[in-house]
Scaffold this motif. Structure first.
Motif, mmCIF file in Angstrom:
data_model
loop_
_atom_site.group_PDB
_atom_site.id
_atom_site.type_symbol
_atom_site.label_atom_id
_atom_site.label_comp_id
_atom_site.label_asym_id
_atom_site.label_seq_id
_atom_site.Cartn_x
_atom_site.Cartn_y
_atom_site.Cartn_z
ATOM 1 N N ALA A 118 0.842 -1.201 0.000
ATOM 2 C CA ALA A 118 0.000 0.000 0.000
ATOM 3 C C ALA A 118 0.875 1.246 0.000
ATOM 4 C CB ALA A 118 -0.938 -0.018 1.200
ATOM 5 N N ASP A 119 2.147 1.046 -0.323
ATOM 6 C CA ASP A 119 3.087 2.170 -0.366
ATOM 7 C C ASP A 119 4.105 1.814 -1.453
ATOM 8 O OD1 ASP A 119 5.220 3.874 -0.039
ATOM 9 O OD2 ASP A 119 5.199 3.771 2.161
ATOM 10 N N ILE A 120 4.171 2.652 -2.494
ATOM 11 C CA ILE A 120 4.963 2.313 -3.676
ATOM 12 C C ILE A 120 6.445 2.088 -3.327
ATOM 13 C CG2 ILE A 120 5.579 4.640 -4.534
ATOM 14 C CD1 ILE A 120 3.933 2.040 -6.737
ATOM 15 N N SER A 121 6.922 2.725 -2.262
ATOM 16 C CA SER A 121 8.354 2.590 -1.932
ATOM 17 C C SER A 121 8.693 1.173 -1.449
ATOM 18 C CB SER A 121 8.767 3.629 -0.889
ATOM 19 O OG SER A 121 8.137 3.339 0.333
ATOM 20 N N ASP A 122 7.689 0.379 -1.092
ATOM 21 C CA ASP A 122 7.944 -1.014 -0.684
ATOM 22 C C ASP A 122 8.513 -1.851 -1.827
ATOM 23 O OD1 ASP A 122 7.295 -0.788 1.948
ATOM 24 O OD2 ASP A 122 5.248 -1.547 1.735
ATOM 25 N N ILE A 123 8.264 -1.435 -3.082
ATOM 26 C CA ILE A 123 8.777 -2.205 -4.225
ATOM 27 C C ILE A 123 10.294 -2.338 -4.144
ATOM 28 C CG2 ILE A 123 9.106 -2.172 -6.740
ATOM 29 C CD1 ILE A 123 6.314 -1.215 -7.029
ATOM 30 N N ASP A 124 10.950 -1.262 -3.732
ATOM 31 C CA ASP A 124 12.418 -1.312 -3.666
ATOM 32 C C ASP A 124 12.937 -2.157 -2.507
ATOM 33 O OD1 ASP A 124 13.331 0.425 -5.960
ATOM 34 O OD2 ASP A 124 11.836 1.690 -4.994
ATOM 35 N N LYS A 125 12.061 -2.493 -1.558
ATOM 36 C CA LYS A 125 12.476 -3.424 -0.503
ATOM 37 C C LYS A 125 12.306 -4.874 -0.978
ATOM 38 C CE LYS A 125 10.747 -0.328 3.060
ATOM 39 N NZ LYS A 125 9.482 -0.040 3.732
ATOM 40 N N LEU A 126 11.272 -5.112 -1.787
ATOM 41 C CA LEU A 126 10.906 -6.490 -2.161
ATOM 42 C C LEU A 126 11.641 -6.970 -3.410
ATOM 43 C CD1 LEU A 126 7.060 -5.976 -1.668
ATOM 44 C CD2 LEU A 126 8.508 -7.398 -0.203
ATOM 45 N N ALA A 127 12.103 -6.014 -4.256
ATOM 46 C CA ALA A 127 12.656 -6.398 -5.567
ATOM 47 C C ALA A 127 14.003 -5.735 -5.814
ATOM 48 C CB ALA A 127 11.672 -5.995 -6.660
ATOM 49 N N VAL A 128 14.786 -6.365 -6.722
ATOM 50 C CA VAL A 128 16.083 -5.801 -7.129
ATOM 51 C C VAL A 128 16.164 -5.736 -8.659
ATOM 52 C CG1 VAL A 128 17.335 -6.586 -5.067
ATOM 53 C CG2 VAL A 128 17.183 -8.114 -7.058
ATOM 54 N N ASP A 129 17.146 -5.013 -9.177
ATOM 55 C CA ASP A 129 17.390 -4.913 -10.637
ATOM 56 C C ASP A 129 16.129 -4.505 -11.399
ATOM 57 O OD1 ASP A 129 19.852 -5.904 -9.994
ATOM 58 O OD2 ASP A 129 19.466 -7.938 -10.726
ATOM 59 N N ILE A 130 15.475 -3.450 -10.987
ATOM 60 C CA ILE A 130 14.224 -3.036 -11.650
ATOM 61 C C ILE A 130 14.560 -2.262 -12.930
ATOM 62 C CG2 ILE A 130 12.046 -1.793 -11.342
ATOM 63 C CD1 ILE A 130 12.445 -2.256 -8.277
ATOM 64 N N SER A 131 14.129 -2.779 -14.078
ATOM 65 C CA SER A 131 14.503 -2.193 -15.377
ATOM 66 C C SER A 131 13.688 -0.926 -15.644
ATOM 67 C CB SER A 131 14.229 -3.209 -16.496
ATOM 68 O OG SER A 131 12.818 -3.361 -16.637
ATOM 69 N N PRO A 132 14.164 -0.093 -16.602
ATOM 70 C CA PRO A 132 13.383 1.115 -16.956
ATOM 71 C C PRO A 132 11.968 0.775 -17.444
ATOM 72 C CG PRO A 132 15.620 1.262 -17.824
ATOM 73 C CD PRO A 132 15.484 -0.123 -17.264
ATOM 74 N N ASN A 133 11.816 -0.315 -18.219
ATOM 75 C CA ASN A 133 10.464 -0.694 -18.669
ATOM 76 C C ASN A 133 9.572 -1.069 -17.492
ATOM 77 O OD1 ASN A 133 10.601 -0.240 -21.378
ATOM 78 N ND2 ASN A 133 11.149 -2.364 -21.937
#
Ligand code: AMP
Ligand code: MG
Length: 339
Positions: A66-81
């Motif tokens: 419920a908070d977009i910043s959590d994506i960077d805790k759960l995932a790595v190597d996030i591509s521009p697409n």
């Protein structure tokens, strides 16, 4: 176990959040279907989700935030697409598959090195996830193989006595599950059509492709990218046959099928005002968008009414057609008549 039924008021949602934070299982509404949630960081609770649903342990769960910043805790190597898709479709009926970080337990991802992440738009879902204070791992809140629940009463029917609580948030507005896009590689691949259409995805990342298995059943020896693809899905007790094509020909074919099955209780799922004698008729709606919203509840209603054979009218009319077709074909175990 007694299952508490909560309304979606502040006090109840705070209590539901405490239950999930303490290791309990809570079913909650989203815009797509009801989810069966537990803390994504708690191995034991996540295992209880698989047990409550009877879900095969090699079919991973989606992590809800419920908070977009959590994506960077759960995932790595996030591509521009992947970032473009996240910016465009979150919050919303969209799940992105990314390379997982070490924080995500293997029970959630069924041992895969990727994780599915979703940020629901539904405000009750967001309030519940915030109240829990942790990301929530959640598949749909149905017994494995049954139609997904789009109202609290469907969850009660499948899960009463198996889970700690259900938040009743009314009827889900989209009615089919999220669109899943694997964005862990260079080219985004649609693994499951859903509440975001292919055209909407391509408008943001034009090179997005669709996995060819979406409308097929997967053979036992094949390894699908999305483990959920290979399981029997969405099936009511009634036998479903899809009749697809020009509306007049569809009507004539279904009339013929009802005559051939006069010893059975027949039902028709309609997209029109077509009348059929000696059959239970439920209307899915004129558009594929309405069809998506009503499909699962109609399949459950046919069972409740004791229908043995369902004939489903279908014609692809808008961007939701692919999502409807994907569920309908599986509910029909690929029994599709094209006229
Ligand atoms: P449900 O929540 O019941 O709609 O099920 C979640 C769907 O997401 C299943 O079909 C899973 O196979 C799929 N899924 C979850 N995580 C992943 C992942 N890391 N890679 C591919 N598919 C996934
Ligand atoms: Mg499911």
């Amino acid at each position: 176990m007694e299952t508490k039924i909560f309304k979606d008021d502040d006090i109840s949602i705070a209590e539901a959040g405490r239950i999930a934070a303490a290791g309990g299982l809570v079913a909650f509404p989203t815009e797509t279907v009801y989810g069966l949630g537990a803390s994504a960081y708690d191995d034991t609770s996540v295992e209880r989700i698989y047990a409550a649903k009877g879900r095969p342990s090699d079919n991973p769960l989606i992590v809800h935030i419920a908070d977009i910043s959590d994506i960077d805790k759960l995932a790595v190597d996030i591509s521009p697409n992947a970032r473009k898709l996240i910016d465009a479709f979150m919050p919303g009926p969209f799940t992105v598959i990314l390379k997982k970080s070490r924080i995500v337990p293997d029970t959630v991802t069924a041992g895969m090195d990727t994780v599915g992440i979703r940020f629901p738009e539904n405000v009750t879902a967001q309030r519940f996830i915030k109240a829990a204070g942790v990301p929530i791992a959640a598949p749909s809140a149905n017994i494995s193989g049954k139609p997904s629940p789009t109202e609290a009463k469907h969850v009660i029917n499948d899960m009463n006595g198996r889970i700690d609580a259900i938040i009743d948030g009314g009827h889900c507005s989209v009615g089919v599950e999220s669109t899943i896009v694997d964005a862990s590689g260079c080219t985004p691949v649609v693994l499951r059509p859903g509440g975001i259409t292919y055209d909407e995805l391509k408008a943001v990342v034009p090179e997005t492709v669709i996995d060819p298995h979406i409308l097929e059943s997967i053979g036992n020896d094949e390894q699908p990218k999305c483990p959920g693809m290979k399981y029997k899905h969405y099936a009511p007790d009634a036998e479903v046959t899809v009749v697809e094509g020009d509306p007049k020909k569809v009507r004539d074919k279904i009339k013929e099928l009802i005559d051939e099955n006069s010893d059975k209780v027949c039902g028709v799922l309609t997209m029109s005002d077509n009348a059929y004698d000696s059959a239970v008729i439920l209307c899915a709606g004129n558009t594929n968008r309405e069809y998506a919203k009503n499909l699962f509840s109609c399949l459950r209603e046919f069972d409740r009414l004791g229908v043995e054979k369902v004939f489903a009218e279908f014609e692809e009319r808008d961007g939701y057609g692919l999502a409807v077709k994907n569920r309908l074909y599986k509910a029909a175990a690929q029994r599709v008549i094209r006229v």
